[in-house]
Design a protein around this motif. Sequence first.
Motif, PDB file in Angstrom:
ATOM      1  N   GLU A   6       0.834  -1.197   0.000  1.00 23.65           N
ATOM      2  CA  GLU A   6       0.000   0.000   0.000  1.00 23.65           C
ATOM      3  C   GLU A   6       0.872   1.252   0.000  1.00 23.65           C
ATOM      4  OE1 GLU A   6      -2.156  -2.744   3.128  1.00 23.65           O
ATOM      5  OE2 GLU A   6      -0.094  -2.131   2.688  1.00 23.65           O
ATOM      6  N   SER A   7       0.309   2.313  -0.528  1.00 21.45           N
ATOM      7  CA  SER A   7       0.965   3.617  -0.481  1.00 21.45           C
ATOM      8  C   SER A   7      -0.097   4.691  -0.587  1.00 21.45           C
ATOM      9  CB  SER A   7       1.994   3.762  -1.608  1.00 21.45           C
ATOM     10  OG  SER A   7       1.364   3.633  -2.869  1.00 21.45           O
ATOM     11  N   GLY A   8       0.304   5.933  -0.315  1.00 25.96           N
ATOM     12  CA  GLY A   8      -0.595   7.057  -0.508  1.00 25.96           C
ATOM     13  C   GLY A   8      -1.185   7.639   0.750  1.00 25.96           C
ATOM     14  N   GLY A   9      -0.908   7.038   1.893  1.00 26.13           N
ATOM     15  CA  GLY A   9      -1.431   7.599   3.129  1.00 26.13           C
ATOM     16  C   GLY A   9      -0.739   8.902   3.487  1.00 26.13           C
ATOM     17  N   GLY A  10      -1.276   9.567   4.503  1.00 25.30           N
ATOM     18  CA  GLY A  10      -0.679  10.823   4.942  1.00 25.30           C
ATOM     19  C   GLY A  10      -1.594  11.593   5.842  1.00 25.30           C
ATOM     20  N   LEU A  11      -1.238  12.844   6.047  1.00 20.22           N
ATOM     21  CA  LEU A  11      -2.008  13.750   6.892  1.00 20.22           C
ATOM     22  C   LEU A  11      -2.778  14.714   5.998  1.00 20.22           C
ATOM     23  CD1 LEU A  11      -2.664  15.071   9.650  1.00 20.22           C
ATOM     24  CD2 LEU A  11      -0.566  16.419   9.367  1.00 20.22           C
ATOM     25  N   VAL A  12      -4.061  14.856   6.261  1.00 22.98           N
ATOM     26  CA  VAL A  12      -4.903  15.735   5.458  1.00 22.98           C
ATOM     27  C   VAL A  12      -5.921  16.413   6.374  1.00 22.98           C
ATOM     28  CG1 VAL A  12      -6.556  13.905   4.908  1.00 22.98           C
ATOM     29  CG2 VAL A  12      -6.306  15.850   3.351  1.00 22.98           C
ATOM     30  N   GLN A  13      -6.347  17.595   6.000  1.00 21.56           N
ATOM     31  CA  GLN A  13      -7.363  18.281   6.779  1.00 21.56           C
ATOM     32  C   GLN A  13      -8.748  17.730   6.460  1.00 21.56           C
ATOM     33  OE1 GLN A  13      -6.844  22.508   5.990  1.00 21.56           O
ATOM     34  NE2 GLN A  13      -5.622  22.726   7.849  1.00 21.56           N
ATOM     35  N   ALA A  14      -9.642  17.872   7.395  1.00 20.74           N
ATOM     36  CA  ALA A  14     -11.022  17.447   7.175  1.00 20.74           C
ATOM     37  C   ALA A  14     -11.570  18.115   5.912  1.00 20.74           C
ATOM     38  CB  ALA A  14     -11.883  17.800   8.374  1.00 20.74           C
ATOM     39  N   GLY A  15     -12.273  17.331   5.115  1.00 23.88           N
ATOM     40  CA  GLY A  15     -12.794  17.808   3.849  1.00 23.88           C
ATOM     41  C   GLY A  15     -11.868  17.563   2.676  1.00 23.88           C
ATOM     42  N   GLY A  16     -10.641  17.170   2.973  1.00 22.25           N
ATOM     43  CA  GLY A  16      -9.665  16.925   1.920  1.00 22.25           C
ATOM     44  C   GLY A  16      -9.786  15.543   1.316  1.00 22.25           C
ATOM     45  N   SER A  17      -8.839  15.230   0.433  1.00 16.02           N
ATOM     46  CA  SER A  17      -8.859  13.969  -0.304  1.00 16.02           C
ATOM     47  C   SER A  17      -7.498  13.302  -0.272  1.00 16.02           C
ATOM     48  CB  SER A  17      -9.251  14.217  -1.766  1.00 16.02           C
ATOM     49  OG  SER A  17     -10.536  14.784  -1.864  1.00 16.02           O
ATOM     50  N   LEU A  18      -7.521  11.994  -0.408  1.00 14.89           N
ATOM     51  CA  LEU A  18      -6.318  11.191  -0.584  1.00 14.89           C
ATOM     52  C   LEU A  18      -6.649  10.039  -1.519  1.00 14.89           C
ATOM     53  CD1 LEU A  18      -4.837  10.754   3.027  1.00 14.89           C
ATOM     54  CD2 LEU A  18      -3.776  12.001   1.136  1.00 14.89           C
ATOM     55  N   ARG A  19      -5.616   9.529  -2.185  1.00 12.38           N
ATOM     56  CA  ARG A  19      -5.792   8.317  -2.980  1.00 12.38           C
ATOM     57  C   ARG A  19      -4.782   7.284  -2.520  1.00 12.38           C
ATOM     58  NH1 ARG A  19      -4.848   7.166  -9.396  1.00 12.38           N
ATOM     59  NH2 ARG A  19      -2.678   7.182  -8.670  1.00 12.38           N
ATOM     60  N   LEU A  20      -5.296   6.172  -2.043  1.00 15.39           N
ATOM     61  CA  LEU A  20      -4.450   5.064  -1.640  1.00 15.39           C
ATOM     62  C   LEU A  20      -4.270   4.110  -2.812  1.00 15.39           C
ATOM     63  CD1 LEU A  20      -5.955   4.203   1.863  1.00 15.39           C
ATOM     64  CD2 LEU A  20      -4.244   5.934   1.262  1.00 15.39           C
ATOM     65  N   SER A  21      -3.107   3.493  -2.888  1.00 16.79           N
ATOM     66  CA  SER A  21      -2.824   2.501  -3.913  1.00 16.79           C
ATOM     67  C   SER A  21      -2.444   1.193  -3.256  1.00 16.79           C
ATOM     68  CB  SER A  21      -1.668   2.962  -4.805  1.00 16.79           C
ATOM     69  OG  SER A  21      -1.969   4.165  -5.446  1.00 16.79           O
ATOM     70  N   CYS A  22      -2.785   0.098  -3.921  1.00 14.89           N
ATOM     71  CA  CYS A  22      -2.394  -1.228  -3.461  1.00 14.89           C
ATOM     72  C   CYS A  22      -1.895  -2.000  -4.671  1.00 14.89           C
ATOM     73  CB  CYS A  22      -3.567  -1.945  -2.816  1.00 14.89           C
ATOM     74  SG  CYS A  22      -3.187  -3.638  -2.309  1.00 14.89           S
ATOM     75  N   ALA A  23      -0.601  -2.245  -4.715  1.00 12.21           N
ATOM     76  CA  ALA A  23       0.013  -2.965  -5.819  1.00 12.21           C
ATOM     77  C   ALA A  23       0.172  -4.425  -5.438  1.00 12.21           C
ATOM     78  CB  ALA A  23       1.363  -2.348  -6.159  1.00 12.21           C
ATOM     79  N   ALA A  24      -0.337  -5.301  -6.296  1.00 14.29           N
ATOM     80  CA  ALA A  24      -0.283  -6.729  -6.036  1.00 14.29           C
ATOM     81  C   ALA A  24       0.761  -7.381  -6.934  1.00 14.29           C
ATOM     82  CB  ALA A  24      -1.638  -7.372  -6.279  1.00 14.29           C
TER      83      ALA A  24
END
Length: 122
Positions: A6-24
Amino acid sequence: QVQLVESGGGLVQAGGSLRLSCAASGRTFRTDVMGWFRQAPGKEREFVAAFMWSSSNTDYADSVKGRFTISRNNAKSTVYLRMNSLKPEDTAVYYCATGSTMSRNRNGYNYWGQGTQVTVSS
């Protein structure tokens, strides 16, 4: 064996967006379903979303429906979790996992990634 990263995690403010990835990688032909789970401190690991490669069917937990979207990139054997309108209660370690059938139960999944931290500040 199947390896998930997995990758793409982090710190974000409420209302924001993130995209996580999972490479198999590895023996992925044995896995038709990829799921996302999350675990907050002191809580049980809970289902978030799942995707079935063969049918393109998806399933979402009620708590994320309409905010999160699971998608795939066939060529890269990667599944994504797009998270919009994030809330502080979405803060958790997010895990991807593989299985052979669509399930909201963690016992239905055979292989797990190491997890990626998502923190949503208020």
